[in-house]
Motif scaffolding. Structure first.
Motif, PDB file in Angstrom:
ATOM      1  N   PHE A 131      12.823   8.683  -7.098  1.00 34.28           N
ATOM      2  CA  PHE A 131      12.461   7.655  -8.066  1.00 34.28           C
ATOM      3  C   PHE A 131      11.024   7.835  -8.569  1.00 34.28           C
ATOM      4  CE2 PHE A 131      16.302   5.594  -6.908  1.00 34.28           C
ATOM      5  CZ  PHE A 131      16.578   4.623  -7.865  1.00 34.28           C
ATOM      6  N   GLY A 132      10.290   8.788  -8.010  1.00 33.33           N
ATOM      7  CA  GLY A 132       8.967   9.116  -8.518  1.00 33.33           C
ATOM      8  C   GLY A 132       7.791   8.628  -7.712  1.00 33.33           C
ATOM      9  N   ALA A 133       8.035   8.046  -6.524  1.00 37.35           N
ATOM     10  CA  ALA A 133       6.918   7.554  -5.712  1.00 37.35           C
ATOM     11  C   ALA A 133       5.934   8.689  -5.426  1.00 37.35           C
ATOM     12  CB  ALA A 133       7.429   6.970  -4.400  1.00 37.35           C
ATOM     13  N   PRO A 134       4.649   8.519  -5.755  1.00 36.59           N
ATOM     14  CA  PRO A 134       3.681   9.607  -5.604  1.00 36.59           C
ATOM     15  C   PRO A 134       3.219   9.833  -4.168  1.00 36.59           C
ATOM     16  CG  PRO A 134       2.595   7.670  -6.472  1.00 36.59           C
ATOM     17  CD  PRO A 134       4.053   7.336  -6.404  1.00 36.59           C
ATOM     18  N   ARG A 135       3.274   8.773  -3.347  1.00 35.69           N
ATOM     19  CA  ARG A 135       2.842   8.930  -1.959  1.00 35.69           C
ATOM     20  C   ARG A 135       3.705   8.032  -1.067  1.00 35.69           C
ATOM     21  NH1 ARG A 135      -0.854  11.401   1.027  1.00 35.69           N
ATOM     22  NH2 ARG A 135      -1.639  10.418   2.936  1.00 35.69           N
ATOM     23  N   ILE A 136       4.200   8.629   0.013  1.00 36.48           N
ATOM     24  CA  ILE A 136       5.095   7.920   0.919  1.00 36.48           C
ATOM     25  C   ILE A 136       4.588   8.092   2.348  1.00 36.48           C
ATOM     26  CG2 ILE A 136       7.447   7.705   1.806  1.00 36.48           C
ATOM     27  CD1 ILE A 136       8.405   8.976  -0.831  1.00 36.48           C
ATOM     28  N   VAL A 137       4.395   6.980   3.030  1.00 39.06           N
ATOM     29  CA  VAL A 137       4.040   6.968   4.449  1.00 39.06           C
ATOM     30  C   VAL A 137       5.216   6.369   5.208  1.00 39.06           C
ATOM     31  CG1 VAL A 137       2.503   6.010   6.208  1.00 39.06           C
ATOM     32  CG2 VAL A 137       1.570   6.795   4.017  1.00 39.06           C
ATOM     33  N   ILE A 138       5.585   6.972   6.330  1.00 42.87           N
ATOM     34  CA  ILE A 138       6.699   6.470   7.130  1.00 42.87           C
ATOM     35  C   ILE A 138       6.236   6.253   8.569  1.00 42.87           C
ATOM     36  CG2 ILE A 138       7.610   8.775   7.645  1.00 42.87           C
ATOM     37  CD1 ILE A 138      10.454   7.493   7.232  1.00 42.87           C
ATOM     38  N   ALA A 139       6.658   5.134   9.144  1.00 45.91           N
ATOM     39  CA  ALA A 139       6.235   4.771  10.507  1.00 45.91           C
ATOM     40  C   ALA A 139       7.461   4.619  11.393  1.00 45.91           C
ATOM     41  CB  ALA A 139       5.438   3.467  10.484  1.00 45.91           C
ATOM     42  N   ASP A 140       7.330   5.037  12.643  1.00 39.67           N
ATOM     43  CA  ASP A 140       8.438   4.927  13.594  1.00 39.67           C
ATOM     44  C   ASP A 140       7.863   5.019  15.003  1.00 39.67           C
ATOM     45  OD1 ASP A 140      11.727   5.313  13.288  1.00 39.67           O
ATOM     46  OD2 ASP A 140      10.962   5.987  15.223  1.00 39.67           O
ATOM     47  N   VAL A 141       8.695   4.658  15.989  1.00 37.36           N
ATOM     48  CA  VAL A 141       8.274   4.723  17.390  1.00 37.36           C
ATOM     49  C   VAL A 141       8.565   6.084  18.017  1.00 37.36           C
ATOM     50  CG1 VAL A 141       8.631   2.247  17.725  1.00 37.36           C
ATOM     51  CG2 VAL A 141      10.506   3.842  18.223  1.00 37.36           C
ATOM     52  N   ASP A 142       9.312   6.940  17.312  1.00 35.52           N
ATOM     53  CA  ASP A 142       9.823   8.177  17.902  1.00 35.52           C
ATOM     54  C   ASP A 142       9.184   9.408  17.259  1.00 35.52           C
ATOM     55  OD1 ASP A 142      12.223   9.319  19.648  1.00 35.52           O
ATOM     56  OD2 ASP A 142      12.183  10.446  17.762  1.00 35.52           O
ATOM     57  N   ASP A 143       8.600  10.275  18.095  1.00 32.18           N
ATOM     58  CA  ASP A 143       7.925  11.479  17.584  1.00 32.18           C
ATOM     59  C   ASP A 143       8.884  12.420  16.860  1.00 32.18           C
ATOM     60  OD1 ASP A 143       5.220  11.054  18.350  1.00 32.18           O
ATOM     61  OD2 ASP A 143       5.752  11.504  20.434  1.00 32.18           O
TER      62      ASP A 143
END
Length: 365
Positions: free
Chosen positions: A205-217
């Motif tokens: 959709f064109g998002a220029p920057r995406i950060v993702i968070a999770d508990v699992d490496d």
């Protein structure tokens, strides 16, 4: 799931004892047994299933025999992420032919209620959805389905990718609801299968920057390999919330315009609400908790919009175009493959339930 009509063509071809399906018969018990098809209606097609994925909801039904108020009260055929090959078409079906490879949208809405007439058919009160009690699913040799819910695959899109249109549709619908676009930085909470397809959708959709968070490496490493700009490991401890929000905002390197909570827990939703900039938007995608305690007043005084999603609507054409064009590649998400035998069905569900390195478990029929 046919609508009546044209004789016994389907039943004659797939006679009783020939068409087999994976039935959920009790907690932790799946059995491959005969599945008699309904008559083929004039606007129905008969599809030979070739690829069926396992969803977290399938596993939940296997373990608990219910999800919220949907309770399995009698044996039910499981599965709803699917693609196959047309074997027969009703007289009224003009856009499909025998031999066409198709991806199936699994929900049949009524098309009469206010939601359907208003275009939000995913909210239909009379929805008949694969493998949602009391309706049978698609982990079977053959099924009958409305032709208008079968979408022809582009030549360069595989049947497995076609089956992945179902989970991908969740990500696409979430991005539409959250108004993700070329000027919107995106935070995604949760790097499970839905978090990953939502990340891929946000990029498309064109998002220029995406950060993702999770508990699992491991999940975070997969997210990074699939194109996340930054990943942040978080904990399940609410006492860590303030520090984690600072680290997430630092990883973004600027305002967080949109947050998509693909886990759906009190802590993940609290993180999304607090991390998103004033005037931003938060979309609740995951359903980890039925009830949450979240800082809603704090979000309200910053005019953070909060929206939710339920399944999807009108997403298959766009999903197939994303796959055809290469804007989205779902192939790396398919980590395990099994055939369609009693032993393999049991093993596949065990692998999916364990998680670990399993993202999407796929049956090849």
């Amino acid at each position: 799931m046919g609508k009546g009509g044209k004789g016994e063509a389907a039943a004659a071809v797939a006679g009783e004892g020939e068409n087999m399906a994976a039935w959920l018969v009790a907690k932790n018990t799946l059995k491959i047994m005969p599945f008699k098809l309904p008559p083929l209606g004039p606007y129905d097609v008969r599809v030979r299933m070739k690829a069926v994925g396992i969803c977290g909801s399938d596993v939940h039904y296997l373990k608990e025999m219910r999800i919220a108020h949907f309770v399995v009260k009698e044996p039910m055929v499981i599965g709803h992420e699917c693609a196959g090959i047309i074997e027969e078409v009703g007289d009224g079906v003009k856009h499909l032919a025998v031999g066409d490879r198709v991806a199936l949208e699994p929900g049949i809405s009524c098309w009469r209620c206010r939601h359907c007439k208003g275009g939000r058919y995913n909210l239909c009160d009379d929805m008949k959805f694969f493998a949602t009690p009391p309706y049978h699913g698609s982990l079977a040799d053959q099924i009958v389905h409305p032709g208008d819910l079968c979408f022809k695959l582009p030549d360069n899109v595989s049947l497995e990718e076609g089956a992945m249109c179902e989970p991908l549709s969740v990500g696409v619908h979430a991005c539409r609801r959250a108004d993700v676009g070329a000027e919107k930085s995106v935070l995604i909470m949760g790097a499970g299968p839905i978090g990953l397809v939502t990340m891929l959708s946000a990029r498309a959709f064109g998002a220029p920057r995406i950060v993702i968070a999770d508990v699992d490496d491991h999940r975070l490493s997969v997210a990074k390999s699939l194109g996340a700009d930054a990943t942040v490991k978080v904990s399940g401890n609410t006492e860590d919330l303030a520090g984690e929000i600072e680290r997430i905002q630092a990883a973004m390197g600027g305002d967080i315009d949109v947050s998509l909570d693909c886990a759906g827990f009190s802590k993940t939703m609290s993180t999304a609400l607090e991390a998103t900039r004033p005037g931003g938007r938060v979309c609740l995608v995951g359903m980890g908790h039925n009830e949450m305690t979240v800082p809603l007043t704090s979000a309200a005084i910053r005019e953070v919009d909060v929206v939710g999603i339920f399944r999807y609507k009108d997403t298959w054409p766009l999903c197939l175009e994303f796959l055809r064009s290469g804007k989205i590649d779902v192939k790396p998400l398919i980590t395990h493959r099994f055939g369609f035998s009693q032993g393999e069905v049991e093993e596949a569900f065990e692998v999916s339930a364990r998680g670990r390195d399993a993202i999407k478990v796929m049956f090849n029929l």
